[in-house]
Structures are given as structure tokens and as C-alpha cells.
Design an enzyme around this catalytic site. Structure first.
Site, PDB file in Angstrom:
ATOM      1  N   SER A   8      47.873   8.156  28.346  1.00  0.00           N
ATOM      2  CA  SER A   8      49.120   7.634  27.774  1.00  0.00           C
ATOM      3  C   SER A   8      50.237   7.751  28.803  1.00  0.00           C
ATOM      4  CB  SER A   8      49.482   8.430  26.512  1.00  0.00           C
ATOM      5  OG  SER A   8      50.744   8.007  26.061  1.00  0.00           O
ATOM      6  N   HIS A  33      47.181   3.519  27.970  1.00  0.00           N
ATOM      7  CA  HIS A  33      47.778   3.522  26.628  1.00  0.00           C
ATOM      8  C   HIS A  33      49.296   3.490  26.800  1.00  0.00           C
ATOM      9  CE1 HIS A  33      47.875   4.454  22.291  1.00  0.00           C
ATOM     10  NE2 HIS A  33      48.924   5.215  22.573  1.00  0.00           N
ATOM     11  N   ASP A  35      52.941   3.363  24.950  1.00  0.00           N
ATOM     12  CA  ASP A  35      53.634   3.663  23.691  1.00  0.00           C
ATOM     13  C   ASP A  35      54.990   2.996  23.620  1.00  0.00           C
ATOM     14  OD1 ASP A  35      51.817   5.479  22.376  1.00  0.00           O
ATOM     15  OD2 ASP A  35      52.292   6.944  23.940  1.00  0.00           O
ATOM     16  N   MET A  37      58.293   2.720  21.372  1.00  0.00           N
ATOM     17  CA  MET A  37      59.012   3.406  20.277  1.00  0.00           C
ATOM     18  C   MET A  37      60.395   2.796  20.144  1.00  0.00           C
ATOM     19  SD  MET A  37      58.066   7.259  21.372  1.00  0.00           S
ATOM     20  CE  MET A  37      56.375   7.831  21.448  1.00  0.00           C
ATOM     21  N   HIS A  66      50.590   0.400  21.937  1.00  0.00           N
ATOM     22  CA  HIS A  66      50.750   1.053  20.632  1.00  0.00           C
ATOM     23  C   HIS A  66      52.192   0.884  20.187  1.00  0.00           C
ATOM     24  CE1 HIS A  66      50.734   5.207  18.371  1.00  0.00           C
ATOM     25  NE2 HIS A  66      50.880   4.187  17.548  1.00  0.00           N
ATOM     26  N   MET A  68      55.016   1.533  17.942  1.00  0.00           N
ATOM     27  CA  MET A  68      55.620   2.369  16.887  1.00  0.00           C
ATOM     28  C   MET A  68      56.984   1.755  16.585  1.00  0.00           C
ATOM     29  SD  MET A  68      54.349   5.953  18.493  1.00  0.00           S
ATOM     30  CE  MET A  68      53.999   5.154  20.051  1.00  0.00           C
ATOM     31  N   MET A 137      46.256   8.627  14.079  1.00  0.00           N
ATOM     32  CA  MET A 137      47.271   9.489  14.693  1.00  0.00           C
ATOM     33  C   MET A 137      46.959  10.940  14.337  1.00  0.00           C
ATOM     34  SD  MET A 137      49.182   7.532  16.419  1.00  0.00           S
ATOM     35  CE  MET A 137      50.244   8.851  16.991  1.00  0.00           C
ATOM     36  N   ASP A 175      44.784   9.563  18.749  1.00  0.00           N
ATOM     37  CA  ASP A 175      45.999   9.624  19.565  1.00  0.00           C
ATOM     38  C   ASP A 175      46.892  10.783  19.140  1.00  0.00           C
ATOM     39  OD1 ASP A 175      48.155   9.039  21.185  1.00  0.00           O
ATOM     40  OD2 ASP A 175      48.748   7.232  20.101  1.00  0.00           O
TER      41      ASP A 175
HETATM   42  C1  DX5 Z   1      52.707   9.795  20.148  1.00  0.00           C
HETATM   43  C2  DX5 Z   1      52.133   8.741  21.051  1.00  0.00           C
HETATM   44  C3  DX5 Z   1      51.013   9.255  21.869  1.00  0.00           C
HETATM   45  C4  DX5 Z   1      51.440  10.253  22.919  1.00  0.00           C
HETATM   46  C5  DX5 Z   1      50.260  11.128  23.216  1.00  0.00           C
HETATM   47  O1  DX5 Z   1      53.669   9.244  19.342  1.00  0.00           O
HETATM   48  O2  DX5 Z   1      51.628   7.669  20.298  1.00  0.00           O
HETATM   49  O3  DX5 Z   1      50.295   8.196  22.497  1.00  0.00           O
HETATM   50  O4  DX5 Z   1      51.888   9.648  24.096  1.00  0.00           O
HETATM   51  O5  DX5 Z   1      50.686  12.176  24.001  1.00  0.00           O
HETATM   52  P1  DX5 Z   1      49.916  13.571  24.012  1.00  0.00           P
HETATM   53  O6  DX5 Z   1      48.524  13.290  24.466  1.00  0.00           O
HETATM   54  O7  DX5 Z   1      50.718  14.386  24.981  1.00  0.00           O
HETATM   55  O8  DX5 Z   1      49.950  14.131  22.615  1.00  0.00           O
HETATM   56 ZN    ZN Z   2      50.229   6.242  21.266  1.00  0.00          ZN
END
Ligand code: DX5
Ligand code: ZN
Length: 223
Positions: A8, A33, A35, A37, A66, A68, A137, A175
Site C-alpha cells: 500500500s 495498492h 488508497d 481517501m 481502493h 474510500m 477491511m 486490507d
Molecule cells: C486503510 C487503508 C489501507 C492501509 C493499510 O484505510 O485502506 O490500505 O494503507 O496500511 P497498513 O498495512 O499499514 O495497515
Molecule cells: Zn486500502
């Protein structure tokens, strides 16, 4: 199928992304991956499609995006244009999830659905045929570096059973808080894709950590 490892990039060094991306390019990792947000669906804000597009120029492996994001259907085409191969939306963010999956597929991307820790896997029972990947998750989304929530294991097992019964090719991604300490359990429960942020990028030897994550088998045997 041998499991996939998706580092990630949220945990990468943003002042030197090229170095971290080259490390992943040269490693046995399968995907990046990524993310997204939005500060509404989750409390944190990460980055948008222009940054993803730039990151994509540094990457030699597929982007697993991903989202969010509240009302993610507003931005699906943008992330596809930015280079996403897999686009995952949150079940909790989509009142018309089936339509959203169709929208993702229409772009040519693979479609994923992520479930928060509080959402049961049973909500996907009548949708599995249309889902390429389910992201379980194992933390509450929004931040890297959180502790793995162990109830995720029973959700992975239930989902695996559902997929077996329906006989679909849906991948199970896990994840949040995944690392060498729990990867074997997660794989044994039925996971196909391990997302790992801190466990990779904050380790002393990230490339070696990816190698070790790849080498863990469902039976705990290093192959
Ligand atoms: C959390 C993200 C994850 C995060 C994982 O909201 O969706 O993808 O980056 O990070 P680690 O592996 O550090 O928990
Ligand atoms: Zn993620």
C-alpha cells in the site's frame, strides 16, 4: 492460485516516491495498492487522480485503487484514466452497488467491493457473480499503521465458503494491519491478496519483506 501481495503506497515515502516505486517494481510484489481517501467517507484525505496518474508513470505493476470515497461513482472514469486496473468501492458508500459495479466494468477495469469491519459478508451473497474482488477491511478505513481486527478472519472464512458455493472467481483481498505476524493465518482463512502498507515500507528491508510475504504458503510452509 498462489496469493498476491499488494504493497500500500500510503505508507511509502512521499518525498521520494520514485525510490519506493522502483523497489516495488524490482520486487516480487504483484500490484500497487493505492488508497484514495476523501475526508468524508473516512476522516482522512490522501490524494486524487492527478497524483495517481503521475504515480502510474513510475509503476511497472497494476494499480489496485481502493476508493474510500462517498458517492464514488462520480470519479470512477477519472481513476480508470489515471491507470487503475482494479477499482474497489465501499459497499457502505453505494446505495446502488450493482449499478456502480456495472459502471466500473464498463470502463474495462476489474470491479471490487470493500466491506468495513462492521459490515457482514452476507450483504454480497446475491452480487458475487458481478464482483471480481472483495476487500475485507481488517481495520476501520482511513489510516495506515492500525492494528489488525481479528474478527476479519471469520469473515474471510465465511466469504470463502460463499465463493466456493457460488463457484465464482472472486478474489478475497485483506486490507489493514497485515504483516508477517499474521499473513499465514489470513491466507489459511482463504485470502488471495494481501495488502501491506507499514509492514512493507516501514520494515528494515522492504523488498525482503515482500519476498517473505510471497513465500508464506497457506500451510505455513515457505515455498
Ligand atoms: C486503510 C487503508 C489501507 C492501509 C493499510 O484505510 O485502506 O490500505 O494503507 O496500511 P497498513 O498495512 O499499514 O495497515
Ligand atoms: Zn486500502
Amino acid at each position: 492460485m498462489k496469493h498476491l501481495v499488494a504493497p500500500s503506497v500510503l505508507a511509502a515515502d512521499f518525498s521520494d516516491l520514485r525510490t519506493d516505486f522502483n523497489m516495488v517494481n524490482d520486487s516480487r510484489a504483484d500490484w500497487f495498492h493505492v488508497d484514495i481517501m476523501d475526508g468524508t467517507f473516512v476522516p482522512n484525505i490522501s490524494f486524487g487522480w492527478d497524483i495517481v496518474k503521475t504515480m502510474h508513470t513510475l509503476a511497472k505493476k497494476p494499480f489496485d485503487v481502493h476508493m474510500m470515497v462517498a458517492q464514488p461513482e462520480r470519479y470512477i472514469e477519472k481513476f480508470r484514466e489515471a491507470g487503475a486496473e482494479v477499482i474497489t468501492v465501499h459497499y457502505e458508500a453505494c446505495p446502488h452497488i450493482h449499478r456502480t459495479l456495472q459502471q466500473i466494468h464498463a470502463t474495462g477495469a476489474k470491479a471490487g467491493v470493500a466491506l468495513n469491519p462492521g459490515t457482514p459478508v452476507s450483504v454480497l451473497e446475491d452480487l458475487l457473480e458481478d464482483i471480481d474482488l472483495v476487500c475485507i477491511m481488517s481495520v476501520n478505513p482511513g489510516f495506515g499503521g492500525q492494528k489488525f481486527i481479528y474478527q476479519a478472519l471469520q469473515k474471510i472464512r465465511k466469504l470463502k465458503d460463499m465463493i466456493t458455493i457460488k463457484n465464482t472467481n472472486t478474489l478475497i483481498e485483506v486490507d489493514g494491519g497485515v504483516g508477517l505476524q499474521n499473513a499465514e493465518e489470513v491466507l489459511k482463512a482463504g485470502a488471495d491478496v494481501l495488502v501491506a502498507g507499514s509492514a512493507v515500507f516501514k520494515s528494515d528491508d522492504p523488498k525482503q519483506t515482500i519476498e517473505r510475504l510471497k513465500n508464506i504458503g497457506r500451510e505455513g510452509i515457505y515455498v
